[in-house]
Design a protein around this motif. Structure first.
Motif, PDB file in Angstrom:
ATOM      1  N   GLU A   4       0.647  -1.741  -0.220  1.00  0.00           N
ATOM      2  CA  GLU A   4       0.079  -0.117   0.248  1.00  0.00           C
ATOM      3  C   GLU A   4       1.051   1.361   0.554  1.00  0.00           C
ATOM      4  O   GLU A   4       0.110   2.077  -0.280  1.00  0.00           O
ATOM      5  CB  GLU A   4      -0.913  -0.259   1.639  1.00  0.00           C
TER       6      GLU A   4
ATOM      7  N   TYR B  27       0.288   2.843  -2.979  1.00  0.00           N
ATOM      8  CA  TYR B  27      -0.967   2.928  -3.314  1.00  0.00           C
ATOM      9  C   TYR B  27      -1.047   4.980  -4.657  1.00  0.00           C
ATOM     10  O   TYR B  27      -2.138   4.784  -5.258  1.00  0.00           O
ATOM     11  CB  TYR B  27      -1.732   4.283  -2.569  1.00  0.00           C
TER      12      TYR B  27
ATOM     13  N   LYS C  71      -7.355   1.383  -6.962  1.00  0.00           N
ATOM     14  CA  LYS C  71      -6.986   2.708  -5.409  1.00  0.00           C
ATOM     15  C   LYS C  71      -8.808   2.523  -4.976  1.00  0.00           C
ATOM     16  O   LYS C  71      -8.800   2.256  -4.161  1.00  0.00           O
ATOM     17  CB  LYS C  71      -7.109   3.791  -5.883  1.00  0.00           C
TER      18      LYS C  71
ATOM     19  N   ILE D 162      -9.085  -1.422  -3.527  1.00  0.00           N
ATOM     20  CA  ILE D 162      -8.363  -0.651  -1.837  1.00  0.00           C
ATOM     21  C   ILE D 162      -9.329  -0.048  -1.335  1.00  0.00           C
ATOM     22  O   ILE D 162      -9.570  -0.799   0.001  1.00  0.00           O
ATOM     23  CB  ILE D 162      -6.988  -0.493  -2.366  1.00  0.00           C
TER      24      ILE D 162
ATOM     25  N   GLN E  73     -11.382  -1.133   2.370  1.00  0.00           N
ATOM     26  CA  GLN E  73     -11.479  -0.616   3.511  1.00  0.00           C
ATOM     27  C   GLN E  73     -12.740  -0.237   4.555  1.00  0.00           C
ATOM     28  O   GLN E  73     -12.719   0.117   5.630  1.00  0.00           O
ATOM     29  CB  GLN E  73     -10.883   0.370   3.515  1.00  0.00           C
TER      30      GLN E  73
ATOM     31  N   SER F 231      -5.019  -6.817   6.408  1.00  0.00           N
ATOM     32  CA  SER F 231      -4.399  -6.769   5.279  1.00  0.00           C
ATOM     33  C   SER F 231      -2.949  -7.000   5.938  1.00  0.00           C
ATOM     34  O   SER F 231      -3.069  -7.412   7.025  1.00  0.00           O
ATOM     35  CB  SER F 231      -4.212  -4.810   4.911  1.00  0.00           C
TER      36      SER F 231
ATOM     37  N   TYR G 277       0.602  -8.328   4.293  1.00  0.00           N
ATOM     38  CA  TYR G 277       1.689  -8.484   2.922  1.00  0.00           C
ATOM     39  C   TYR G 277       3.031  -8.583   3.355  1.00  0.00           C
ATOM     40  O   TYR G 277       3.819  -8.060   4.402  1.00  0.00           O
ATOM     41  CB  TYR G 277       1.823  -7.258   2.212  1.00  0.00           C
TER      42      TYR G 277
END
Ligand code: AHG
Ligand code: MN
Ligand code: MN
Length: 335
Positions: A214, A217, A225, A228, A232, A242, A244
């Motif tokens: 992110e 982003y 975008k 994402i 959220q 999330s 990663y």
């Protein structure tokens, strides 16, 4: 019939006949990957001892020079596949060109080529976080007994006959498919044997985990975008979690077990994304589809992309089918 405590060796023999080109050659190939995996696993596990054993570039007490682990893994996989005379060609993320094996021997009958990402997530090595190895297998398209050519390597992912990864994590696993589902094997390090621990692995249709860097982003296309932000948003089973790791193998492995999506989109900085079609995206896409998941570049199925060069990069979106389809819808809405 699968038995309890089945080893990878037993599993390979048992499933050899169900493979459509059953000649034993593919079994020998998987066997040599199994062996290379154990050798690399041993080395990866020693990585934390770098201050004691010496860093890359140093000379160790035996007078051997220490290699970086990605170079080491690359050498080991290539060595294992070459010495055992199993394949006719290898391409690796770590090599500029493909390697032709026994190209001057007209009696050379090997039909398979292998593509590898020897160490995936290599930046995780120094911080004791999971890394992996990814492999992909094709039948050559040129004639047996002639040297392999670039055409043998630039095949669509849909032509893969096998693909898999090794994850060097809290335990070491080898997960692979020959086009008949995905099975995972866990290494018992005490005796050096892989056991079938995760038969018939499947992505849950839906998931609640999204994995994307992110930090990038601001550079992502609008559709990504929007997706994402959707992840959220407080609504239904959202917001999602999330996660990663920064190692595709590890993020994929977790998402396949728990349900989730991995994204490495194109951005205003990297117009084709970062991941390599041949060494990373195609094998993971084949595994994903074999496990009821989905993989796309946003507008096209990964396995349908015609490669044009060995080290080609593509945007990569992969995971639970419903989540991947949500992203595709967001991308479509911005076009
Ligand atoms: P590799 O270590 O083989 O170069 O691959 C790293 C890849 C992938 O595994 C990971 O998900 C991604 O790069 C991480 O990239 P960012 O650091 O840009 O997020
Ligand atoms: Mn990689
Ligand atoms: Mn790598």
């Amino acid at each position: 019939m699968s038995q309890k405590n089945q080893t990878l060796g037993e599993f390979i023999i048992e499933h050899q006949s169900s493979f459509k080109y059953s000649s034993g050659e593919l079994s020998r190939l998987i066997n040599s990957i199994r062996l290379a995996a154990k050798v690399v696993n041993y080395e990866v596990n020693k990585a934390g001892l770098v201050d004691i054993l010496g860093a890359a570039g140093d000379t160790n007490v035996q007078g051997e020079s220490q290699q970086k682990l990605d170079v080491y893994a690359n050498d080991k996989f290539i060595q294992m596949l070459t010495n055992r005379n199993i394949v006719c060609g290898i391409a690796s993320e770590e090599e500029d060109h493909f390697i032709a094996i026994n190209s001057n021997d007209k009696n050379h009958q090997n039909k398979y080529i292998v593509l590898i990402d020897p160490l995936d997530g290599s930046s995780n090595i120094d911080v004791n976080v999971s890394v992996g190895t990814i492999f992909s297998v094709y039948r050559r398209v040129t004639d047996v007994g002639t040297p392999v050519s670039l055409d043998d390597f630039l095949q669509k992912g849909s032509e893969q006959v096998a693909a898999g990864y090794i994850i060097y994590g809290t335990s070491t696993m080898l997960v692979y498919t020959t086009g008949d589902g995905v099975n995972g094997f866990t290494l018992n390090p005490a005796i050096g044997t892989f056991y079938l621990s995760h038969p018939n692995m499947q992505f849950p249709k839906n998931g609640k985990i999204y994995s994307v860097n992110e930090g990038n982003y601001i550079h992502f296309p609008q559709g990504i975008k929007d997706y994402i932000k959707y992840c959220q948003m407080e609504e239904g089973d959202r917001p999602y979690t999330s996660r990663y790791i920064g190692s595709l193998v590890s993020d994929f492995h977790r998402n396949m077990i728990k349900g989730g999506i991995y994204l490495y989109p194109k951005s205003s900085k990297t117009s084709e994304g970062k991941l390599r079609l041949l060494y990373e995206c195609n094998p993971m896409a084949f595994l994903a589809e074999q496990a009821n998941g989905k993989a796309t570049n946003g507008v096209q199925r990964i396995l349908d992309i015609q490669p044009t060069e060995l080290h080609q990069r593509v945007p990569f979106i992969c995971g639970s089918t419903n989540m991947v389809e949500d992203v595709e819808a967001f991308i479509k809405a911005t076009q």
